[in-house]
Design a protein around this motif. Structure first.
Motif, PDB file in Angstrom:
ATOM      1  N   HIS A 130       0.831  -1.219   0.000  1.00 49.08           N
ATOM      2  CA  HIS A 130       0.000   0.000   0.000  1.00 49.08           C
ATOM      3  C   HIS A 130       0.864   1.267   0.000  1.00 49.08           C
ATOM      4  O   HIS A 130       0.648   2.179  -0.801  1.00 49.08           O
ATOM      5  CB  HIS A 130      -0.968   0.001   1.195  1.00 49.08           C
ATOM      6  N   ASP A 131       1.855   1.316   0.882  1.00 49.01           N
ATOM      7  CA  ASP A 131       2.664   2.536   0.987  1.00 49.01           C
ATOM      8  C   ASP A 131       3.442   2.787  -0.307  1.00 49.01           C
ATOM      9  O   ASP A 131       3.535   3.923  -0.776  1.00 49.01           O
ATOM     10  CB  ASP A 131       3.633   2.426   2.181  1.00 49.01           C
ATOM     11  N   GLU A 132       3.963   1.695  -0.870  1.00 49.48           N
ATOM     12  CA  GLU A 132       4.743   1.817  -2.119  1.00 49.48           C
ATOM     13  C   GLU A 132       3.863   2.331  -3.266  1.00 49.48           C
ATOM     14  O   GLU A 132       4.261   3.215  -4.032  1.00 49.48           O
ATOM     15  CB  GLU A 132       5.240   0.423  -2.509  1.00 49.48           C
ATOM     16  N   GLY A 388      -2.326   3.501  -4.208  1.00 47.68           N
ATOM     17  CA  GLY A 388      -2.483   2.650  -3.030  1.00 47.68           C
ATOM     18  C   GLY A 388      -3.162   1.355  -3.403  1.00 47.68           C
ATOM     19  O   GLY A 388      -3.485   1.118  -4.574  1.00 47.68           O
TER      20      GLY A 388
END
Ligand SMILES: NC(=O)c1ccc[n+]([C@@H]2O[C@H](COP(=O)([O-])OP(=O)(O)OC[C@H]3O[C@@H](n4cnc5c(N)ncnc54)[C@H](OP(=O)(O)O)[C@@H]3O)[C@@H](O)[C@H]2O)c1
Length: 416
Positions: A130-132, A388
């Protein structure tokens, strides 16, 4: 989004499979070649060539391009992702074949949508990527088929209507799989079996299935909702009986993730339940009991390793096969959402509906995935997030309803 000089607008990855072919058929027959460049992706060159020839005959395309790769060969996925703006993927089970493609799309800056209902795998994608994906401004939108667009987008449309008309969202919504007839493919049953397989061996998969908030962001995996309805129940909104829904475990978690990703516009106390409505009186109670019993027996069989393997080997259709054309043509579905809210003037009840005269799991699902891909391609999204691991409602939102209407769906919201 990947560069505007990409060779293709959309690659349908898994085009040779049952659902993938229908997605490719929808995109190539509905959109002129001058408007949309679609490529067929898969692992088998000759199958892809045969399919391209068939679809070329059914559309205005001079020649439909193919892209060959393999889900087990990450370099081939990176190469494919770099050539397209959007990937619509039907290569499942996603737990087995999905991860490297998500990674490749994030790396290439390519938008992505799929048909997964394997929430154990979605949870893994959330925790790993998600963060990537957010940092790369890449939308990875899971569950863009019958699970979970009608329920997830239906709730979003209902809440948009409630806020517009009453100034407040509903704190409780009930999703009714009101009407439905259609078939099931070997690929879908193989993916369902994969979910039970994961739950038997992986503690995170078990937690994902037992915690109603398991798809929420880390640190927010708790709340007031107690999870799926498990028994027949008198409905709290309509005077009828309801039975548990086989898709509730997926759809409810997706909806709760939408609320969390949108920064809780429906409140932290928001609750949702998905059910199958029957009717009033004893006959309604008996029908709801029958559905609950059938679902209980099916779930118990899938939980048993021996029975699961037996079903896969001797009962389930082979991957690549699915309902007949006649079955798909006689299919139809309607998913109704009813929500209750309160304003200073008193309580209100609103409703939304998404339905179509199409087999839900295939004819309708193919259009839903294709149109989700079109929204991503054209940037037709109403979302506060540029990237996301997203849901249909949080990553695309209301514009998807407009596109579905344009391809023959009934999409409505109003007062109940
Ligand atoms: N959300 C929903 O409502 C919904 C509805 C329908 C389907 N689904 C899901 O969609 C997925 C596909 O279902 P389906 O019935 O279309 O399955 P399917 O007919 O078995 O198709 C699977 C596809 O994956 C390809 N594939 C398999 N292994 C591969 C590999 N190593 N590399 C590249 N491609 C590979 C197959 O290629 P070959 O043709 O070469 O074998 C085929 O194109 C399933 O996960 C199912 O649960 C979801």
């Amino acid at each position: 989004m990947s560069s505007t000089t990409s060779k293709y607008d959309i690659v349908v990855w898994g085009a040779t499979g049952f659902a993938g072919r229908l997605v490719a058929e929808h995109l190539t027959s509905h959109y002129p070649a001058a408007e949309l460049s679609v490529a067929l992706g898969g692992r088998n060159k000759s199958k892809l060539r045969r399919l391209a020839a068939e679809l070329t005959g059914e559309s205005d395309q001079a020649e439909i391009p193919i892209v060959v790769g393999d889900a087990t060969d990450p370099a081939s996925l990176r190469e494919m992702a770099a050539q397209t703006e959007v990937v619509c993927t039907t290569v499942g089970p996603y737990t087995t074949y999905g991860t490297a493609l998500v990674e490749a799309c994030i790396e290439a800056g390519t938008e992505y949508c799929d048909l997964t209902g394997e929430i154990n795998w979605v949870r893994e994608m959330i925790d790993r990527y998600h963060d990537e994906a957010m940092a790369a401004d890449v939308k990875i939108v899971h569950s863009c088929g019958f699970d979970s667009i009608p329920a997830d987008l239906g709730v979003k449309l209902l809440q948009s209507y409630a806020v517009e008309e009453f100034g407040d969202p509903c704190e409780f919504v009930q999703i009714y799989l009101e009407d439905g007839e259609g078939g099931v493919s070997g690929g879908t049953l193989a993916s369902a079996a994969e979910l039970f397989e994961a739950a038997a061996t992986d503690p995170i998969a078990r937690e994902t299935l037992s915690n109603p908030y398991s798809l929420a962001p880390p640190g927010e995996r708790h709340g007031v909702d107690t999870g799926e309805q498990r028994r027949p129940q008198r409905d709290s909104i309509r005077s009828i009986w309801t039975a548990p829904s086989p898709m509730a475990a997926v759809n409810e978690r997706v909806i709760r993730r939408s609320n969390a990703l949108l920064a809780y516009p429906w409140g932290r106390e928001f609750r949702c339940t998905e059910v199958i409505p029957t009717s009033a009186g004893i006959s309604g109670a008996a029908a709801a009991g029958g559905i609950a019993l059938g679902l209980g027996v099916g779930t118990a069989a899938m939980k048993s390793r021996l029975l699961r393997r037996g079903l896969r080997r001797f009962v389930f259709p082979e991957p690549g096969t699915g309902p007949s054309k006649a079955e798909m043509e006689s299919g139809h579905f309607s998913v109704r959402v009813i929500g209750r809210g309160t304003t200073t003037d008193g309580p209100f009840t609103v409703t939304s509906e998404i339905g179509a005269e199409l087999d839900p799991g295939y004819g309708a699902t193919a259009r839903m995935l294709g149109e989700a891909g079109m929204c991503l391609l054209r940037g037709e999204t109403e979302s506060p997030l540029d990237g996301g691991i997203l849901t249909p409602a949080s990553g695309i939102g209301d514009p998807l309803g407009d596109r579905l209407r344009d391809v023959g769906f009934a999409v409505t919201a109003g007062e109940w």
